[in-house]
Design an enzyme around this catalytic site. Sequence first.
Site, mmCIF file in Angstrom:
data_model
loop_
_atom_site.group_PDB
_atom_site.id
_atom_site.type_symbol
_atom_site.label_atom_id
_atom_site.label_comp_id
_atom_site.label_asym_id
_atom_site.label_seq_id
_atom_site.Cartn_x
_atom_site.Cartn_y
_atom_site.Cartn_z
ATOM 1 C CB ALA A 13 -0.934 0.006 1.206
ATOM 2 N NE ARG A 98 25.269 1.787 12.172
ATOM 3 C CZ ARG A 98 26.536 1.563 11.846
ATOM 4 N NH1 ARG A 98 26.942 1.749 10.611
ATOM 5 N NH2 ARG A 98 27.404 1.181 12.754
ATOM 6 C CG ASN A 105 14.128 -1.545 8.929
ATOM 7 O OD1 ASN A 105 13.145 -1.694 8.214
ATOM 8 N ND2 ASN A 105 14.633 -0.356 9.233
ATOM 9 C CD GLN A 112 8.308 -8.794 5.822
ATOM 10 O OE1 GLN A 112 9.130 -8.529 4.952
ATOM 11 N NE2 GLN A 112 7.297 -7.987 6.105
ATOM 12 C CB VAL A 129 12.772 -2.538 -2.448
ATOM 13 C CG1 VAL A 129 12.689 -1.051 -2.779
ATOM 14 C CG2 VAL A 129 12.803 -3.373 -3.725
ATOM 15 C CG ASN A 131 16.776 1.972 1.769
ATOM 16 O OD1 ASN A 131 17.578 1.193 1.266
ATOM 17 N ND2 ASN A 131 16.241 2.982 1.107
ATOM 18 C CG ASP A 159 21.857 3.040 -5.894
ATOM 19 O OD1 ASP A 159 21.384 4.123 -5.514
ATOM 20 O OD2 ASP A 159 21.721 1.982 -5.249
ATOM 21 C CG HIS A 187 20.404 1.514 -1.741
ATOM 22 N ND1 HIS A 187 20.396 2.283 -2.881
ATOM 23 C CD2 HIS A 187 19.360 1.941 -0.997
ATOM 24 C CE1 HIS A 187 19.379 3.133 -2.826
ATOM 25 N NE2 HIS A 187 18.737 2.950 -1.687
#
Length: 328
Positions: A13, A98, A105, A112, A129, A131, A159, A187
């Site tokens: 979403a 950090r 995350n 997952q 994807v 971050n 990138d 990335h």
Amino acid sequence: TRTPVNVTVTGAAGQIGYALLFRIASGHLLGPDVPVNLRLLEIPQGLKAAEGTAMELDDCAFPLLRGIEITDDANKAFDGANVALLVGARPRTKGMERGDLLSANGGIFKPQGKAINDNAADDIKVLVVGNPANTNALIAQAAAPDVPAERFTAMTRLDHNRAISQLAAKTGAAVSDIKKLTIWGNHSATQYPDIFHAEVAGKNAAELVNDEAWLADTFIPTVAKRGAAIIEARGASSAASAANAAIDHVHTWVNGTAAGDWTSMGIPSDGSYGVPEGIISSFPVTTKDGKYEIVQGLEINDFSRARIDASVKELTEERDAVRELGLI
Ligand code: NAI
């Protein structure tokens, strides 16, 4: 007729999801003859918006779209998944350290990864994807011991595409004339877009440009900071170009790189080019028959070595931090 491929998208979403789903359903992810089932994973607050997007997908009457399932249960979302695009992530908010970002995350990518381990199809391919993409991919991979490690990849294709576009503008070439560009490392702002092996209409790009100051002071920072420049201009982060890069990443992985060219993917290092084994770092890769291989034997000059090392150092620090947090 072919059996549909199950494609799971997390964060469906969100704004990347909105730009991504229609292109998957129209056949751009896997090919114009491959039917797909979409599985959309969202958090409970995102389910209603995902349902709205699914209504629009229905209204496109895409011939290749065979079904859409929407859930907030990762086990259901990854059940039988052949391709998983992990887009949903916890963004960095003001004042967040950090360590806080990595642990937030970890709370998403560890479960997952386990759900992928327990439910996905044997040929599962994962693109992260969300971050910090490389380290989120490492967390998911570590939670999926039964899935071959190389199936977990992180996106540096945006990138890569940004670098091609900048190099084309600088040299006046068409983007299609640019080959063998490489993104190395993370990335993040430390990423290294390398044109020393790139070609512009068959000529060596670095020799053609012949301007190390432009490389160091314009090209590299422009590519590395492009995300921030988009936010500044658009008032929102890059979404359509990120979705496009995700499509490119998986399409190239599945369908192969062209002869005489390569692409960039964040993949588990096998130790090539002095990148410590196991961290998920971007490399030049060729792909064929659904498998990728790191391009070997490239000469790395001092200019490149220092920049690759700096980005890899950041990745090893992120790995050490998530190890300390018990996430891997
Ligand atoms: P967004 O905030 O618009 O959407 C994220 C969606 O993920 C939201 O709908 C949210 O409800 C959902 N979500 C959050 N946690 C979830 C979970 N545990 N399971 C399922 N869904 C969950 O963000 P946007 O713009 O779509 O970006 C997504 C991510 O992609 C961000 O982390 C962003 O930094 C990253 N990104 C990465 C790029 C790359 O080159 N690797 C380029 C651009 C963005």
